[in-house]
Design an enzyme around this catalytic site. Structure first.
Site, PDB file in Angstrom:
ATOM      1  N   LYS A  70      -2.740   0.322  -1.694  1.00  0.00           N
ATOM      2  CA  LYS A  70      -1.714  -0.440  -1.442  1.00  0.00           C
ATOM      3  C   LYS A  70      -0.612   0.104  -0.547  1.00  0.00           C
ATOM      4  CE  LYS A  70       1.936  -3.158  -3.486  1.00  0.00           C
ATOM      5  NZ  LYS A  70       2.533  -3.757  -5.028  1.00  0.00           N
ATOM      6  N   LYS A 115      -5.010  -3.754  -0.196  1.00  0.00           N
ATOM      7  CA  LYS A 115      -3.968  -4.798   0.230  1.00  0.00           C
ATOM      8  C   LYS A 115      -2.986  -4.068   1.148  1.00  0.00           C
ATOM      9  CE  LYS A 115      -0.027  -6.589  -2.555  1.00  0.00           C
ATOM     10  NZ  LYS A 115       0.743  -6.629  -3.692  1.00  0.00           N
TER      11      LYS A 115
END
Ligand code: PBG
Length: 342
Positions: free
Chosen positions: A208, A266
């Site tokens: 992330k 992400k």
């Protein structure tokens, strides 16, 4: 150099013997030869849920998205279910925020309550819950802070594990830690195993990035890091630098070792290279998060008439699947499922 026998020898193709356009000339051929397809079952629809009744607050930075209370979420899910989407990702807005993030693991909190309600009314839906402290801490960071504003990594993992357990006890089908603390997958796995949930899967936000594309989400979830004296105003101390590739692979490898059942990259669109590399390297179930900023960019341009929303969304989602994702979390899920039918 090692010769790769499977490699296409590009010089074997010659014009005019080979004319690539021949196979593009007919709609049926184009459909037949499509290399990337996806279905509604591979799309996960995120929702923001807060306490109360009758709530349906529009999120201004995310046109078409709302904050729901558990009761108003149910009719939405009836529509979602009809569209063919089979799973939801739930984000909770804290009833009360404090330094210890105690709202995050309250058994009577909005997420456990919503999970119970969904499992009762829509047993066919898979319910994934977000596990992170940012909406529950007074300062808006994803972990606990000491008095000098430093992240307390291991203490945060303990709280995250309690949060995951509260979701498991409410009936969640999968928990999804998005905090980026070190060791959280192992910490959560250990508690789930010990408390009777050895078969509950964990979807880890393995890679992330610290991304500007989360901006609209933070408005939606009231979860922006406050910043201030001693308190960092960003998440760079735990989320990854967008410049880094090797680090993403290390993060994902570590999460798989700690017991993650699925891993995520992400955001999605600006990180397609990472998706492809992770898929090739690990051959492990891989999710991509098409985040709020990616959603809002398309929505805003479409509202101005600058983009065709349907074409832009389907093209972007196809690209994410083409890059290697097995499933995509996206606020476009319900619309895309509808477009897939046509
Ligand atoms: C919480 C969390 C965020 C997102 C998912 N979980 C925001 C953040 O890290 O600041 C972003 C999702 C989106 O932008 O759609 N840690």
């Amino acid at each position: 150099m090692k010769k790769n026998k499977n490699k296409i020898q590009l010089f074997d193709f010659h014009f005019p013997a080979y004319r690539p356009r021949r196979i593009r000339s007919h709609a049926v051929l184009r459909e037949m030869l499509k290399e990337t397809r996806f279905s509604a079952a591979q799309l996960v629809m995120p929702y923001f849920v807060r306490a109360g009744r009758g709530v349906r607050e529009p999120i201004s930075a995310m046109p078409g998205q709302f904050r729901f209370s558990p009761d108003t979420l149910l009719p939405e899910l009836a529509k979602l279910s009809k569209s063919g989407v089979r799973s939801v990702l739930l984000f909770g807005l804290a009833d009360a925020k404090n330094e210890k993030a105690s709202g995050a693991f309250a058994a009577a909190g909005v997420i456990p309550k919503t999970v119970r309600l969904i499992k009762k009314n829509f047993p066919e839906l898979a319910v994934i819950t977000d596990v992170c402290l940012c909406a529950y801490t007074a300062h808006g960071h994803c972990g606990l802070l000491d008095r000098r504003g430093k992240i307390l990594n291991d203490a945060s993992v303990d709280v995250l594990a309690r949060m995951a357990l509260a979701h498991a006890e409410a009936g969640a089908d999968m928990v999804s830690p998005s905090d980026m603390m070190d060791g959280r997958i192992g910490g959560i796995r250990k508690v789930l195993d010990k408390k009777g949930f050895p078969e509950l899967p964990i979807l880890s936000y393995g890679a992330k990035y610290s991304s500007s594309f989360y901006g609209p989400f933070r408005e939606a979830a009231h979860s922006a890091p406050a910043g201030g004296r001693n308190i960092p105003g960003d998440r760079k101390g735990y989320q990854m630098d967008p410049a880094n590739r090797e680090e993403a692979l290390r993060e994902i490898a570590l999460d798989i070792r700690e017991g993650a059942d699925m891993v995520m990259v992400k955001p999605a669109l600006a990180y397609l290279d990472i998706l492809r590399e992770a898929k090739d390297k690990f051959q492990f179930p891989l999710a991509a998060y098409f985040v709020s900023g990616e959603y809002s960019m398309i929505k805003a341009a479409a509202q101005k008439g600058w983009l065709d929303e349907r074409l832009a969304v389907m093209e972007a989602l196809t690209a994410v699947f083409r890059a290697g994702a097995d499933l995509v979390m996206t606020y476009h899920a319900q619309d895309a499922a509808g477009w897939l039918k046509k």
